[in-house]
Design a protein around this motif. Structure first.
Motif, PDB file in Angstrom:
ATOM      1  N   THR A  55      37.218  34.243  33.732  1.00  9.04           N
ATOM      2  CA  THR A  55      36.560  35.052  35.354  1.00  9.04           C
ATOM      3  C   THR A  55      36.710  36.459  35.169  1.00  9.04           C
ATOM      4  OG1 THR A  55      39.277  35.360  35.393  1.00  9.04           O
ATOM      5  CG2 THR A  55      38.423  33.386  36.505  1.00  9.04           C
ATOM      6  N   GLY A  56      36.394  36.905  33.761  1.00  8.48           N
ATOM      7  CA  GLY A  56      35.884  38.219  33.690  1.00  8.48           C
ATOM      8  C   GLY A  56      36.934  39.455  33.811  1.00  8.48           C
ATOM      9  N   VAL A  57      38.187  38.981  33.761  1.00 10.01           N
ATOM     10  CA  VAL A  57      39.262  40.018  33.824  1.00 10.01           C
ATOM     11  C   VAL A  57      39.393  40.664  32.591  1.00 10.01           C
ATOM     12  CG1 VAL A  57      41.804  40.225  34.599  1.00 10.01           C
ATOM     13  CG2 VAL A  57      40.361  38.642  35.856  1.00 10.01           C
ATOM     14  N   LEU A  93      41.513  34.125  31.925  1.00  9.65           N
ATOM     15  CA  LEU A  93      41.108  35.583  32.516  1.00  9.65           C
ATOM     16  C   LEU A  93      39.901  35.874  31.824  1.00  9.65           C
ATOM     17  CD1 LEU A  93      44.764  37.106  32.236  1.00  9.65           C
ATOM     18  CD2 LEU A  93      43.431  36.576  34.174  1.00  9.65           C
TER      19      LEU A  93
END
Lengths: 400, 703
Positions: A344-346, A341
């Motif tokens: 993926t930049g979350v 996460l």
């Protein structure tokens, strides 16, 4: 040959295969990262490979060693392990080595390897929680008799970690809550617990802000930056934001560059831009080199691994076994998930590495020990099953 | 056991949550990959910007005949530092050493100053602090090994990615114009192609590749995807011979200085093939020194003067108008339709043969031609044209003008034109065009095209080979040729070139001195008369190998082809003879000194500069240094800083005993001398800490 080796191992065969695949693969990732490590950190390529190979050897030996015991053994030593880990955490608290501004490491003199006490603490806490939840199963509705005694070890562990490593502390807390949830702690109590934690956190921040000289939360600025930067739109145009989030951006770029088939092992570029690519940004580097297809396999393997653990957990008859197996599985999955996460930049940038795959000593050892314990539980029931199978007719009749 | 069932449901619920989260990761991964979407929670779809940029390849080199580089590309780097990245402890520990190291490399900035700059940069959180512009690759390497910088970019803040390539001529001014340059078109300015680099730029440049740049957080970065591989620039192998070129350049330079001339040029050419071995062009610039400012050899057409008489006689002989043994009555002055033509210095040669007239360069040839062709001047002009004298040579490099040659009927043609043309006025040619004509005479009548480039090589492959090009198989009959070759030899034996004759081999050639047209197309204003002295010829007479032309332009008429240009010619011929020609085996000829500068020892700069200026020896003191080491160059003695540290054992090699002893003693070391002369060896190497040797002797060996 490998097959016969696996056949001889007790426990779940699928878990064995995936674990070995991952560990062998970790050698390949180290190989891919070595050039850039040499460039940045100095040293020789040989140094990193041997160091990692040494860790792998230690991990596998530890795992095989653990296999010798029955689950009940871990139940018995869980108390001791927990208090040992607390001792180590306290030692780290005062004498730990600082890495990236966080004192999380214990240096082991003879082998000159660093050891992260929180890695041991995680496992010890899970075991201890399992023991307590089994013991207090009938008393959980009572605050004083059941819930508080279960809560105390969680608070101690998290409290000792939080100062230097907020994200791990939060992670340990979340895992604990999941285990309490599965361990039949009533919802009302869990909710109260949440509310209490939020209040306490707010109080700590307030205290830190009012008396900066106390330096109560030394890494508070980092936390604030990460959260603030990640979620504020205003900050997006700020030059500082751009620079501080270079890592996150580069991770996304790595994933983008990977495409479907990836750049090929060793050909990734992300590791040249992100200093911690071999651990905290493992997933980004992995996708860059092995592509979307690689990612699908990676996630599939993790899910299968977890599924097998879930099955063992369900099959297990004692609450200690259920909680331990599930706890170990959840710990691995949540670390992997956070790593992905973040890449993926979350999630905001934190330092959780990829279990079994990333370069990192104590984490790998403790994960392997955890898998060993899971296999002990699995072995207990598969043995039982085969014994049961022999005695099927009689038992069936008895039930009928 | 309902409790177990509830637990089972809860466990499955946990699994489903994790599985969903993992699948979400996969979806996010796909999104990032397919669209570059970075924020899953916002509608904004910002692609990671991407652009294709040219990936320049290295420009090729220009080499001499023996593959010595004449022009090459050198990389220069701008070094920056990100002073915010080093950890505080590294920063504190290594910064002083780093600054000391930097200051040692670049002594114009003190270590203290570097330290202040870097500390200020760190305080200001500057991430791109300039350390030094335009450092060489070697310096960059040294810098990267300094403390702190050796930790690299992420830990030491060392940024060395700003690279720039510049063209460099290792031999300075030499051949500058002929080697030339290329300037791409910018805005209002048209592209500029000068010399070989200009003409062969497409080969040198190769073809740039293409690569992808992506917009990362800190700006556009090359992400390593190469869309198209570039083609490496080719190298041009010229026909120049660096050694001949050096002689030509230096001899021309000396003569120009001696005669305070305006400009001069030299061309040396291989007789058989037309490959040019050397081209020198020097013009006096505003500062009084001589530089390669314009390519006179190729681009300036002037009246050739007496050297053109060869063409006149060739025409008359081919048309059967004269015989070289015919006698004519020479006079100090001839008149054509009232316009006077005078002999140089008012000589009166009396009754002489035509051959003698040529050898003595008498202007009676004007009268001979006038008389021979006055009924049909067009025949003369046509004959000259048949030699190819009215056409450009079609050189590979730009800027060659078309020779001027009038013919009857032209506006500029007048009745006396015949006579004036015959002695080399009323025509205009470049030195190279004149040389090509003489070269044809040397080459048994075959006129070859002068060429500068022998081959083009790319990597290890020869891409193109330039074969000799024949312009005219035979410019005249063999009989005429033989007669004229004798005449040219005669010039050197009996005529104006008599005292240039080398004792080792025979030269054939012709002198010429012409009044040169000024910019306003007149032969000079009052007080401003320009003359061009030239000498063109070939050697050795038997089986000629090289042809050469020297032309020098100066104010005033006391320059003559033989004395001024001829001297350059014979110096070149001697040098080539001594070192190049194969037939010459072993003659104990003294080696020509290339530089007429004395040997200067290292030492105290004030002493040396006083002596040098007293002796009128050109020198240049680079910096205001106390102690200097000398290096002679082509034209002057360069005095460089001699590195002498107060705390270190000084380097005294090359110094006199007096200076060496002074320096050693002031460093606290006691000296024992051996021999005499200048210091050749020192028993304690330079650079050792002097404190270690205080009171102990150092042995200096002098020779």
């Amino acid at each position: 040959m490998i097959k016969s080796f696996i056949n001889r191992l007790k426990g779940d065969r699928v878990i064995w295969i995936i674990t070995l695949v991952f560990v062998v693969f970790s050698l390949l990732s180290v190989y891919s990262f070595v050039p850039i490590l040499v460039k940045i950190e100095g040293g020789t390529p040989f140094k990193y490979l041997t160091k990692h190979a040494l860790y792998v050897a230690i991990s596998i030996s530890a795992m095989l060693f653990v296999l010798r015991f029955q689950p009940i053994f871990f139940n018995r030593i869980s108390g001791f392990l927990f208090w040992l880990s607390v001792g180590l955490l306290i030692y780290t608290f005062f004498f730990g080595q600082k890495v990236n501004g966080a004192g999380r490491w214990i240096s082991i003199p003879i082998v000159s390897l660093t050891f992260q006490a929180s890695d041991l603490a995680k496992l010890a806490l899970i075991l201890y929680l399992g023991k307590l939840l089994e013991k207090k199963q009938s008393l959980l509705n009572s605050w004083k008799e059941g819930f508080i005694p279960v809560l105390v070890p969680i608070v101690i562990t998290c409290g000792l970690i939080v100062k230097d490593n907020f994200s791990t502390s939060a992670l340990v807390f979340m895992i604990s809550v999941i285990l309490l949830f599965v361990g039949n702690v009533p919802f009302g109590k869990l909710f109260t617990l949440f509310a209490g934690i939020v209040l306490m956190a707010a109080f700590a921040v307030l205290l830190h802000k009012s008396f900066p000289s106390l330096n109560l939360l030394p890494r508070y600025e980092t936390w604030e930056n990460r959260l603030f930067n990640r979620y504020s739109d205003q900050a997006v145009n700020d030059e500082n934001y751009v620079i501080n989030n270079a890592q996150a951006k580069n991770a996304e770029l790595g994933i983008y560059n990977g495409g479907i088939f990836g750049q090929g092992p060793g050909d990734g570029k992300v590791k040249e831009f992100i200093p911690e690519a071999y651990a905290d940004f493992y997933y980004a580097s992995f996708v860059e080199e092995f592509g979307l297809i690689g990612a699908v396999f990676l996630i599939l393997f993790y899910l299968i691994l977890f599924l097998r653990m879930i099955r063992i957990s369900i099959k297990a008859e004692k609450m200690f076994e259920k909680i331990t197996v599930l706890g170990i599985g959840v710990t691995m999955m949540s670390q992997a998930l956070i790593n992905m996460l973040v890449c993926t930049g979350v999630f905001p940038v934190t330092g959780q590495n990829m279990p079994l795959l990333a370069m990192g000593g104590s984490a790998m050892i403790m994960t392997c020990v955890g898998i060993g314990i899971v296999q002990c539980v699995a072995a207990k029931y598969s043995d039982k099953k085969s014994k049961d199978a022999e005695a099927v007719p009689a038992e069936n009749m008895a039930v009928a | 056991m309902s409790n177990t069932k509830a637990t089972r449901t809860k466990i499955i619920f946990v699994y489903v949550v994790f599985a969903a989260a993992m699948l979400f990761v996969l979806v996010k991964t796909t999104m990032i990959q397919s669209q570059g979407v970075t924020k899953v929670f916002t509608a904004e779809d910002g692609k990671i910007p991407m652009r294709t940029v040219l990936r320049p390849t290295r420009l090729g080199d220009i080499l001499d005949e023996n593959k010595t580089p004449l022009v090459t590309s050198v990389s220069k780097f701008d070094i920056y530092m990100d002073p915010t990245v080093p950890k505080q402890e590294d920063f504190d520990r290594y910064l002083p050493d780093l600054c000391k190291g930097l200051s040692k490399l670049f002594p114009d900035v003190s270590a203290k100053e570097f330290e202040i700059r870097i500390r200020r940069g760190r305080a200001k959180k500057s991430r791109y602090l300039l350390i030094r512009k335009k450092v060489s690759n070697a310096e960059r390497k040294l810098m990267s090994e300094l403390p702190l910088f050796n930790l690299g970019r992420f830990k030491g803040g060392f940024i060395d990615t700003e690279e720039e390539t510049i063209r460099k001529r290792p031999h300075g001014e030499m051949l500058k114009r002929t080697l030339g340059y290329y300037q791409p078109a910018t805005g209002r300015q048209k592209e500029l192609r000068v010399g070989i680099e200009g003409s062969f730029y497409e080969y040198l440049a190769g073809e740039p590749g293409q690569e992808i740049e992506q917009r990362l957080s800190t700006g556009w970065k090359k992400t390593g995807k190469i869309v198209k591989e570039g083609i490496e620039g080719a190298s041009i192998v010229t026909s120049f011979d660096k050694e001949i070129q050096e002689v030509a350049h230096n001899e021309l330079y000396n003569q120009l200085v001696n005669h305070n001339a305006i400009s001069g040029s030299v061309i040396v050419m291989d007789v058989k093939t037309g490959f040019v071995k050397a081209v020198a062009n020097l013009s006096k610039s505003g500062d009084g020194n001589y530089y390669e400012l314009y390519n006179h050899a190729i681009g300036t057409k002037e009246v050739p003067g007496s050297t053109f008489k060869l063409a006149s006689l060739m025409a008359a002989l081919e048309d059967g108008k004269i015989d070289l043994e015919d006698t004519v009555q020479a006079a100090p002055e001839y008149s054509f339709y009232g316009v006077k033509m005078t002999e140089a210095k008012g000589h009166n040669y009396g009754r002489i043969t035509i051959k003698q007239a040529f050898e003595k360069s008498s202007n009676v040839i004007g009268k001979i031609i006038f008389n021979a062709y006055k009924d049909n001047p067009k025949q003369f002009v046509d004959r000259l044209k048949s030699f190819g004298l009215n056409l450009p040579l079609g050189l590979d490099i730009q800027g060659e003008p078309v020779p001027t040659m009038y013919q009857p009927g032209d506006k500029s043609w007048w009745a006396g034109s015949l006579a004036w043309m015959a002695v080399g006025y009323d025509v205009q040619m470049t030195p190279l065009q004149t040389l090509a004509f003489y070269n044809a005479v040397a080459n048994n009548g075959t006129m070859v095209k002068p060429q500068f480039v022998k081959e083009i090589i790319r990597g290890n492959d020869v891409e193109k080979v330039f074969e000799p090009v024949i312009i005219k198989e035979k410019i005249c009959s063999g009989k005429t040729l033989k007669l004229l070759q004798d005449c040219l030899y005669g010039v050197m034996k009996e005529g104006t070139g008599k005292y240039l004759t080398s004792s080792y081999f025979d030269i054939a050639g012709k002198t010429g001195t012409a009044k040169v047209l000024n910019a306003d197309n007149r032969y000079g204003n009052k007080g401003e008369e320009r003359y061009m002295a030239s000498f063109v010829g070939y050697f050795p007479v038997e089986n000629p190998i090289y042809s050469c032309i020297v032309s020098i332009t100066a104010n005033g008429d006391n320059i003559y082809g033989a004395t001024v240009s001829g001297r350059v010619f014979s110096a070149i011929a001697n040098k080539v003879y001594a070192s190049r020609l194969q037939y010459h085996q072993a003659v104990n000829e003294t080696k020509e000194t290339e530089v007429n500068l004395p040997l200067v020892k290292s030492g105290y700069s004030k002493d040396i500069s006083t002596i040098l200026s007293y002796l009128n020896i050109p020198y240049e003191l680079n910096q205001n240094e106390e102690w200097v080491v000398s290096r002679p160059t082509l034209s002057k003695v360069m005095l460089h800083q001699k590195l002498i540290g107060k705390e270190l054992v000084p380097n005294v090699i090359g110094m006199t005993a007096k200076d060496a002893v002074y320096l050693m003693e002031s460093a606290g070391i006691y000296v024992r001398l051996k021999g005499y002369g200048i210091v050749r060896e020192q028993s304690i190497p330079a650079g050792e800490p002097a404190g270690k040797y205080t009171g102990s002797p150092i042995v200096l060996t002098l020779r």
